[in-house]
Design a protein around this motif. Structure first.
Motif, PDB file in Angstrom:
ATOM      1  N   ARG A  11       0.999  -0.835  -0.565  1.00 36.56           N
ATOM      2  CA  ARG A  11      -0.149   0.144  -0.150  1.00 36.56           C
ATOM      3  C   ARG A  11       1.285   1.078   0.020  1.00 36.56           C
ATOM      4  O   ARG A  11       0.809   2.259  -0.608  1.00 36.56           O
ATOM      5  N   ILE A  12       2.024   1.431   0.486  1.00 38.14           N
ATOM      6  CA  ILE A  12       2.999   2.561   0.854  1.00 38.14           C
ATOM      7  C   ILE A  12       3.290   2.388  -0.484  1.00 38.14           C
ATOM      8  O   ILE A  12       3.557   3.485  -1.080  1.00 38.14           O
ATOM      9  N   ARG A  22       2.368   2.289  -3.684  1.00 33.66           N
ATOM     10  CA  ARG A  22       1.489   2.494  -4.298  1.00 33.66           C
ATOM     11  C   ARG A  22       0.821   3.784  -3.998  1.00 33.66           C
ATOM     12  O   ARG A  22      -0.664   4.293  -4.763  1.00 33.66           O
ATOM     13  N   SER A  23       1.051   4.496  -2.763  1.00 34.72           N
ATOM     14  CA  SER A  23       0.108   5.946  -2.501  1.00 34.72           C
ATOM     15  C   SER A  23       0.875   7.121  -3.081  1.00 34.72           C
ATOM     16  O   SER A  23       1.938   6.647  -3.382  1.00 34.72           O
ATOM     17  N   PRO A  24       0.450   8.189  -2.679  1.00 37.39           N
ATOM     18  CA  PRO A  24       0.877   9.280  -3.274  1.00 37.39           C
ATOM     19  C   PRO A  24       2.473   9.361  -2.162  1.00 37.39           C
ATOM     20  O   PRO A  24       3.535   9.914  -2.902  1.00 37.39           O
ATOM     21  N   LEU A  40       4.728   7.765  -3.981  1.00 36.93           N
ATOM     22  CA  LEU A  40       5.460   8.498  -5.082  1.00 36.93           C
ATOM     23  C   LEU A  40       6.216   9.759  -4.654  1.00 36.93           C
ATOM     24  O   LEU A  40       7.287   9.613  -5.429  1.00 36.93           O
TER      25      LEU A  40
END
Lengths: 397, 251
Positions: A217-218, A220-222, A225
């Motif tokens: 999740r981290i 793929r998160s903003p 990024l």
């Protein structure tokens, strides 16, 4: 499902399957066969696989995403372990509060260390973290002996009386989860195979799956990024109105808490801790794991941790006698010669094998074992295609 | 009053007076060029505007607020975006991801912890980034690795990233340096289009007179750290002091 895209969900399911079926997968050889010593499906080692997997996943969140190479991550593992064992000694023998304590203590410690070390980047950051870890080790070894037990470390003793426990006089407490002993195992005999299902392993494995899920999740998160942006170009980052400092500090603390979680779990599985856990070689080991598996990939660090722990525990157990047994079919002179050649790479020399493997991976597979897997996958795919289309010679992408 | 007011700015590096008493006023919604021979202090001046350097003396006001003592990201959040001489982009990321970052910066500020949400499900950000890519004429490059693009495309992307933040002042540091003629003309057209279509002030540092005279509505000539003249392009062309600074006394 679970807020993951198809590919990530696939990966998550594969990892779940592998960890849940590990007692089978890691014990492929019958007990009575000569190959049985390559079986890794015993509780102690399986626990190490998943716990160091967590440690490496956390390290990769920092190194893989931001590119900040911390050379002192073992300090957080050690601090987490000390926090966990004190929780067990004083408050409760249940592993859950102990693990939480490990995470919290490591988190607080990493805020302090990160706040100072992140003032510099590159090699200076690495050296600063290394200095901090070595200071922690030295402190734990000497000055802080009342808290850390010094050289001998800490164990749960028969005199320890945690607040929430119903121990009898003189009884030594054991780590448990609501009464279930961590060492409790269920053994399954099928033919010549022996499979061990250990309570501690499954608890650690579930924790690792959660840790792995959070790391996806981290990634793929903003926030993930932004961390990749820091690795790519900090100048552009600042001139795009983003402050790199709190981003790197947050990544550092999350990573430290993963290490604390691993430290807490180590104590939960085996209730003892010593300062050597914080020594710089332990910090180096997690760097090796991550690079060997594949920096910045999701599954790489877990693979790397598995390979290194396997070699450390299995390869190192092969001795000269075993080698002579293997090569007994050869004529005497040749047998001695072959054993002489192979011997430096096994037993205590397993580091040599690891070193060669590491060099080969770094030179030929800069993306680690994951890149190796991808290349094999592509090769198989292309071979299949070549057959279908009558042997077209399209180059691989 | 201009949107950017530079007053008596001086900057000294050891024995070198890089800037001495620079005064500059950039009017809102114009294209203002700063030109000058090598070593005139153009880049030093620019660095003083964006927080990379702090001037020794003087003041820099943006929209009535001082920018001095603020960090680059704070100044950017005030509404000043900067394009670099060599394109500074996120080379390891895809073009779309590059474009999403300034969109996040605009919406969420300098730091906001969003570690569990899926970035591709932030519909407003993805849409904004994609429409910006369409505006920049690079929608087909979408999933390309930013580092693998041509110099001209990198420049386009960088300008697009700056525009995605909807800045009020866009600073460009020799945006066509090292570019082929065709790429230079494309960049000129792009900048013209930006200044026509958007509510934006552009300040540009440039060597190439072709670029300067195609774009600028106002020009400041800098020489040896001090402004020589500030005037409209027609008057600059024939100005004796400018000719002297550029071509030497014999010309």
């Amino acid at each position: 499902m679970l807020g993951l895209n198809k590919k990530d969900l696939q990966l998550m399911l594969i990892v779940t399957g592998l960890t849940m079926l590990a007692p089978f997968i890691l014990n492929p050889f019958p007990e009575s066969s000569g190959m049985a010593q390559f079986n890794a499906g015993y509780p102690d080692l399986m626990q190490r696989f998943v716990i160091f997997g967590i440690f490496a996943i956390g390290f990769n969140l920092l190194f893989g995403l931001t590119g900040y190479l911390s050379f002192g991550h073992a300090a957080f593992l050690g601090v987490g372990s000390y926090g966990a064992i004190w929780m067990m000694k004083l408050v409760s023998l249940n592993v859950i509060p102990a693990i939480f304590m490990g995470v919290i203590v490591a988190g607080i410690f990493s805020v302090a260390v990160g706040y100072i070390c992140l003032r510099r980047s590159g090699i200076y950051f690495s050296i600063l973290t290394l200095a901090f870890a070595q200071m922690s080790y030295a402190l734990a070894y000497s000055v802080l002996t009342p808290i850390t037990g010094g050289e001998t470390g800490l164990q749960i003793k028969s005199t320890d009386r945690p607040i929430f426990s119903s121990l009898e006089e003189g009884e030594t407490g054991r780590a448990n989860l609501f009464g279930m002993d961590m060492r409790q195992s269920f053994e399954l005999n099928i033919g010549d195979w022996l499979f061990t299902f250990n309570a501690g392993y499954y608890i650690a494995a579930i924790v690792m799956l959660i840790a792995f899920y959070v790391s996806i999740r981290i990634f793929r998160s903003p926030f993930g990024l932004m961390l990749r942006a820091i690795k790519s170009n900090q100048t552009r980052m600042s001139y795009t109105g983003l402050n790199p400092r709190p981003h790197t500090l947050a990544a550092f603390v999350i990573s430290g808490m993963y290490a604390g979680l691993a430290g807490g779990l180590l104590v939960a599985m085996d209730t003892q801790v010593g300062p050597e856990r914080m020594f710089w070689t332990a910090s180096g080991e997690v760097v090796l794991m991550t690079i060997l598996g594949g920096v910045g990939t999701l599954i790489g660090p877990v693979l790397g941790a598995g390979v290194i722990k396997y070699m450390e525990n299995i390869l190192s157990k092969i001795n000269k006698d075993v080698l002579h047994e293997w090569f007994a079919f050869m004529p005497d002179g040749l047998e001695d010669f072959i054993v002489f050649l192979v011997y430096p790479f096994i037993g205590k020399g397993w580091h040599l094998t690891l070193g060669i493997l590491f060099m080969l991976v770094v030179i030929f597979l800069p993306g680690g074992l994951v890149e190796g897997g991808q290349r094999i996958g592509k090769w198989i795919k292309n071979r299949g295609k070549a057959k279908d289309t009558g042997g077209s010679t399209e180059p691989a992408e | 009053m201009g949107i950017l007011e530079v007053k008596d700015v001086g900057k000294r590096f050891g024995g070198l007076q890089a800037l001495g008493d620079v005064n500059l006023s950039v009017k809102e919604n114009t294209v203002h060029a700063i030109i000058g021979p090598n070593g005139a202090g153009k880049s030093t001046l620019l660095n003083c505007l964006v927080g990379k350097l702090i001037p020794d003396t003087g003041s820099v006001m943006f929209d009535g607020q001082s920018v001095l003592g603020r960090t680059p990201h704070e100044i950017n959040q005030m509404g000043i975006s900067r394009v670099f001489q060599t394109p500074e982009i996120f080379g390891d990321l895809t073009v779309l991801e590059n474009m999403m970052i300034p969109c996040f910066a605009k919406r969420d500020g300098a730091f906001r912890m969003r570690a569990i949400e899926d970035m591709m499900r932030e519909k407003d950000i993805v849409e904004k980034a994609e429409s910006m890519l369409v505006d920049m004429n690079m929608a087909d490059k979408h999933h390309m690795h930013a580092a693998s693009m041509s110099r001209g495309d990198k420049r386009r992307l960088e300008i697009g990233m700056c525009l995605a933040q909807e800045p009020r002042l866009l600073l460009l540091d020799e945006p066509t340096a090292g570019m082929a003629r065709a790429d230079t003309n494309n960049t000129i057209d792009l900048l013209k289009q930006i200044s026509d279509e958007r509510d934006i002030t552009i300040a540009i540092i440039e060597h190439d007179m072709h670029v300067v005279f195609s774009l600028a509505q106002r020009i400041t000539v800098l020489a040896q750290g001090t402004p020589l003249v500030e005037d409209d392009p027609e008057n600059i062309k024939g100005h004796p002091k400018v000719r002297e600074a550029y071509l030497g006394e014999t010309a």
